[in-house]
Design a protein around this motif. Structure first.
Motif, mmCIF file in Angstrom:
data_model
loop_
_atom_site.group_PDB
_atom_site.id
_atom_site.type_symbol
_atom_site.label_atom_id
_atom_site.label_comp_id
_atom_site.label_asym_id
_atom_site.label_seq_id
_atom_site.Cartn_x
_atom_site.Cartn_y
_atom_site.Cartn_z
ATOM 1 N N ARG A 1 -77.509 -46.197 8.014
ATOM 2 C CA ARG A 1 -78.048 -47.556 8.357
ATOM 3 C C ARG A 1 -79.278 -47.897 8.863
ATOM 4 O O ARG A 1 -79.890 -48.613 9.009
ATOM 5 C CB ARG A 1 -76.492 -48.140 8.872
ATOM 6 C CG ARG A 1 -75.524 -48.209 8.140
ATOM 7 C CD ARG A 1 -74.444 -49.091 8.716
ATOM 8 N NE ARG A 1 -73.707 -48.344 10.145
ATOM 9 C CZ ARG A 1 -72.747 -47.817 10.025
ATOM 10 N NH1 ARG A 1 -71.814 -47.811 8.839
ATOM 11 N NH2 ARG A 1 -72.150 -47.303 11.054
ATOM 12 N N LYS A 2 -79.757 -46.719 9.837
ATOM 13 C CA LYS A 2 -80.951 -46.786 10.589
ATOM 14 C C LYS A 2 -82.056 -46.613 9.817
ATOM 15 O O LYS A 2 -82.296 -45.286 9.395
ATOM 16 C CB LYS A 2 -80.723 -45.914 11.858
ATOM 17 C CG LYS A 2 -81.831 -45.836 12.810
ATOM 18 C CD LYS A 2 -81.711 -45.000 13.920
ATOM 19 C CE LYS A 2 -83.001 -45.038 14.782
ATOM 20 N NZ LYS A 2 -82.755 -43.907 15.934
ATOM 21 N N PRO A 3 -83.000 -47.471 9.781
ATOM 22 C CA PRO A 3 -84.305 -47.114 8.741
ATOM 23 C C PRO A 3 -85.053 -46.295 9.646
ATOM 24 O O PRO A 3 -85.288 -46.278 10.802
ATOM 25 C CB PRO A 3 -84.785 -48.468 8.559
ATOM 26 C CG PRO A 3 -84.525 -49.109 9.842
ATOM 27 C CD PRO A 3 -83.146 -48.678 10.062
ATOM 28 N N PRO A 4 -85.780 -45.152 9.182
ATOM 29 C CA PRO A 4 -86.750 -44.233 9.670
ATOM 30 C C PRO A 4 -87.881 -45.095 10.060
ATOM 31 O O PRO A 4 -88.341 -46.029 9.527
ATOM 32 C CB PRO A 4 -87.025 -43.297 8.756
ATOM 33 C CG PRO A 4 -87.043 -44.003 7.387
ATOM 34 C CD PRO A 4 -85.884 -44.834 7.648
ATOM 35 N N ALA A 5 -88.331 -44.448 11.484
ATOM 36 C CA ALA A 5 -89.774 -45.007 11.973
ATOM 37 C C ALA A 5 -90.895 -44.748 11.605
ATOM 38 O O ALA A 5 -91.910 -45.346 11.501
ATOM 39 C CB ALA A 5 -89.572 -44.780 13.575
ATOM 40 N N ILE A 6 -90.602 -43.551 10.979
ATOM 41 C CA ILE A 6 -92.006 -43.125 10.098
ATOM 42 C C ILE A 6 -91.571 -42.758 8.780
ATOM 43 O O ILE A 6 -90.724 -42.621 8.137
ATOM 44 C CB ILE A 6 -92.082 -41.347 10.721
ATOM 45 C CG1 ILE A 6 -92.512 -41.106 12.132
ATOM 46 C CG2 ILE A 6 -93.497 -40.947 9.678
ATOM 47 C CD1 ILE A 6 -92.690 -40.021 12.641
ATOM 48 N N PRO A 7 -92.678 -43.555 7.814
ATOM 49 C CA PRO A 7 -92.335 -43.587 6.428
ATOM 50 C C PRO A 7 -91.944 -42.402 5.774
ATOM 51 O O PRO A 7 -92.281 -41.209 6.196
ATOM 52 C CB PRO A 7 -93.561 -43.895 5.751
ATOM 53 C CG PRO A 7 -94.309 -44.858 7.032
ATOM 54 C CD PRO A 7 -93.645 -43.930 8.290
ATOM 55 N N ILE A 8 -91.021 -42.243 4.853
ATOM 56 C CA ILE A 8 -90.325 -41.204 4.206
ATOM 57 C C ILE A 8 -91.538 -40.220 3.465
ATOM 58 O O ILE A 8 -91.316 -38.891 3.402
ATOM 59 C CB ILE A 8 -89.262 -41.740 3.181
ATOM 60 C CG1 ILE A 8 -88.327 -42.198 3.932
ATOM 61 C CG2 ILE A 8 -88.847 -40.283 2.417
ATOM 62 C CD1 ILE A 8 -87.235 -40.952 4.526
ATOM 63 N N ARG A 9 -92.467 -40.987 2.947
ATOM 64 C CA ARG A 9 -93.555 -40.043 2.342
ATOM 65 C C ARG A 9 -94.053 -39.130 3.331
ATOM 66 O O ARG A 9 -94.681 -38.152 2.792
ATOM 67 C CB ARG A 9 -94.478 -41.081 1.503
ATOM 68 C CG ARG A 9 -95.356 -41.864 2.697
ATOM 69 C CD ARG A 9 -96.401 -42.571 1.921
ATOM 70 N NE ARG A 9 -97.171 -43.311 2.773
ATOM 71 C CZ ARG A 9 -97.112 -44.525 3.389
ATOM 72 N NH1 ARG A 9 -95.606 -45.078 3.109
ATOM 73 N NH2 ARG A 9 -97.792 -45.180 4.187
ATOM 74 N N TYR A 10 -94.293 -39.395 4.511
ATOM 75 C CA TYR A 10 -94.974 -38.589 5.419
ATOM 76 C C TYR A 10 -93.986 -37.302 5.707
ATOM 77 O O TYR A 10 -94.298 -36.165 5.935
ATOM 78 C CB TYR A 10 -95.248 -39.160 6.759
ATOM 79 C CG TYR A 10 -96.496 -40.263 6.557
ATOM 80 C CD1 TYR A 10 -97.589 -39.856 6.034
ATOM 81 C CD2 TYR A 10 -96.189 -41.680 6.718
ATOM 82 C CE1 TYR A 10 -98.842 -40.577 5.878
ATOM 83 C CE2 TYR A 10 -97.426 -42.469 6.553
ATOM 84 C CZ TYR A 10 -98.680 -41.954 6.234
ATOM 85 O OH TYR A 10 -99.643 -42.754 6.247
ATOM 86 N N MET B 1 -94.007 -33.165 5.512
ATOM 87 C CA MET B 1 -93.642 -32.148 6.411
ATOM 88 C C MET B 1 -92.645 -31.458 6.109
ATOM 89 O O MET B 1 -92.348 -30.344 6.460
ATOM 90 C CB MET B 1 -93.354 -33.226 7.977
ATOM 91 C CG MET B 1 -92.969 -32.252 9.160
ATOM 92 S SD MET B 1 -92.341 -33.232 10.479
ATOM 93 C CE MET B 1 -93.358 -34.780 10.317
ATOM 94 N N VAL B 2 -91.564 -31.958 5.428
ATOM 95 C CA VAL B 2 -90.449 -31.255 4.997
ATOM 96 C C VAL B 2 -90.703 -30.127 4.032
ATOM 97 O O VAL B 2 -90.141 -28.900 4.307
ATOM 98 C CB VAL B 2 -89.327 -32.219 4.390
ATOM 99 C CG1 VAL B 2 -88.272 -31.548 3.720
ATOM 100 C CG2 VAL B 2 -88.639 -32.924 5.475
ATOM 101 N N THR B 3 -91.743 -30.361 3.171
ATOM 102 C CA THR B 3 -92.155 -29.301 2.251
ATOM 103 C C THR B 3 -92.561 -27.913 2.988
ATOM 104 O O THR B 3 -92.123 -26.901 2.780
ATOM 105 C CB THR B 3 -93.254 -29.756 1.402
ATOM 106 O OG1 THR B 3 -92.721 -30.674 0.492
ATOM 107 C CG2 THR B 3 -93.667 -28.582 0.437
ATOM 108 N N MET B 4 -93.407 -28.402 4.022
ATOM 109 C CA MET B 4 -94.028 -27.271 4.824
ATOM 110 C C MET B 4 -92.891 -26.611 5.678
ATOM 111 O O MET B 4 -92.702 -25.401 5.845
ATOM 112 C CB MET B 4 -95.071 -27.796 5.675
ATOM 113 C CG MET B 4 -96.187 -28.262 5.073
ATOM 114 S SD MET B 4 -97.747 -28.809 6.063
ATOM 115 C CE MET B 4 -97.209 -30.178 6.687
ATOM 116 N N PHE B 5 -92.089 -27.386 6.345
ATOM 117 C CA PHE B 5 -90.923 -27.069 7.304
ATOM 118 C C PHE B 5 -89.991 -26.006 6.353
ATOM 119 O O PHE B 5 -89.563 -24.838 6.739
ATOM 120 C CB PHE B 5 -90.221 -28.109 7.876
ATOM 121 C CG PHE B 5 -89.013 -27.545 8.852
ATOM 122 C CD1 PHE B 5 -89.427 -27.037 9.944
ATOM 123 C CD2 PHE B 5 -87.896 -27.624 8.563
ATOM 124 C CE1 PHE B 5 -88.267 -26.725 11.027
ATOM 125 C CE2 PHE B 5 -86.573 -27.510 9.357
ATOM 126 C CZ PHE B 5 -87.204 -26.865 10.554
#
Length: 331
Positions: A56-65, A69-73
């Motif tokens: 229910r809580k929207p992310p403060a940083i857009p998902i596209r970013y 980051m997730v691909t690298m992590f």
């Protein structure tokens, strides 16, 4: 008080996590994928419940970013764990990953156009020499411990060389991810808990490509010797117990680092993490009787001293504390 508690979590969680990871890797060296999946799943579920508020809580940083980051992590986590399957001993694994300062400096110069003082260049030189010594001595051990057959010796060395390549790639990718994360925090503010959740939740579909390997090791884990849990009088396959303890201690370690970043300056965090790696290395050598020569100790000492020089801890030890850095929204 909270900072001291965080330091305790870091040392207790991270050091014990190394022990359970080595227990897993010694029995099944190729179990990196199932370990990574279990860690990601546990932290993602915890974050979904308590950070994302059941979505229910929207992310403060857009998902596209976060996707970048997730691909690298995800890549860094999988490659680091898989390197243990490539003739990389746990002590070398820890020492090599301590070279993050080198990767950070190189990419900082190339991407961010940073410049450093002579002390920092000297410290990086010490870290580089230390890692080179440990890597060179480990290479000699790999060839000497292999079969007397020349082909077997060459094959073992080739796999070890591939492992070094994997660790180097993961080191550089991790540094690049850190730079990308730093730019995001400058633009959108620091949201460490949120980043922790999305970094572990978004990559979960990627494990579909590793499903076969994860399943095979799940079967192997289920066939391991049984261990009777005290008090509750229940027997479980010991490899599943090791995995559970690895996941829990990994979470404790990450939570400790997160609390520390909100309570202390980055200098203090760097110093605590470096000390933790050094203690973990000693645990690994003493508890598992890993081969570690005087040259290895010398290389480790260079890495440790170089890291302390880089952080200039002796000049800042009295001013390491800073105002707590809070997230803009509810933690």
């Amino acid at each position: 008080m909270r900072a001291a508690f965080a330091v305790g979590l870091v040392f207790a969680g991270c050091c014990s996590n190394v022990i359970f990871l080595e227990l897993l890797a010694r029995k099944h060296p190729g179990c990196g994928n199932i370990v990574t999946f279990a860690q990601f799943l546990f932290i993602a579920v915890e974050g979904f419940l308590f950070e994302a508020d059941l979505g229910r809580k929207p992310p403060a940083i857009p998902i596209r970013y976060y996707a970048i980051m997730v691909t690298m992590f995800f890549t860094v986590s999988v490659v680091n764990n898989y390197a243990l399957n490539l003739n990389i001993a746990m002590p070398l694994h820890m020492i090599f990953r301590s070279g993050s300062l080198i990767a950070n400096m190189i990419l900082g110069i190339i991407i961010l156009k940073k410049r450093y003082n002579m002390l920092k260049y000297l410290s990086i030189a010490l870290v580089s020499v230390g890692i080179f010594i440990c890597t060179f001595m480990s290479a000699k051990q790999v060839t000497s411990q292999s079969s007397v057959s020349e082909n077997d010796g060459f094959q073992a060395f080739a796999w070890w060389l591939l492992g070094i390549g994997a660790l180097t790639f993961a080191l550089l990718m991790s540094a690049r991810m850190g730079i990308f994360q730093e730019t995001l925090y400058k633009q959108f503010g620091k949201h460490s808990k949120e980043a922790l959740f999305y970094n572990h939740a978004l990559p979960l579909p990627g494990f579909i490509f590793l499903a076969s390997d994860i399943y095979d090791h799940a079967v192997l884990f289920s066939k391991s010797e049984l261990y009777q849990l005290p008090v509750i009088d229940v027997t479980v396959p010991i490899m599943w117990l090791y995995l559970l303890m690895n996941v829990i201690t990994q979470y404790v370690c990450i939570r400790g680092v997160f609390i520390l970043t909100t309570e202390c300056a980055s200098l203090t965090v760097t110093l605590v993490v470096t000390l933790r790696k050094f203690v973990s290395l000693i645990f690994s050598i003493l508890y598992f009787q890993n081969p570690f020569t005087l040259w290895h100790w010398l290389g480790t000492l260079f890495v440790f001293i170089g890291t302390l020089m880089y952080t200039e801890v002796w000049n800042n030890i009295g001013t390491a504390r800073s105002q707590p850095q809070k997230d803009d929204k509810k933690n």
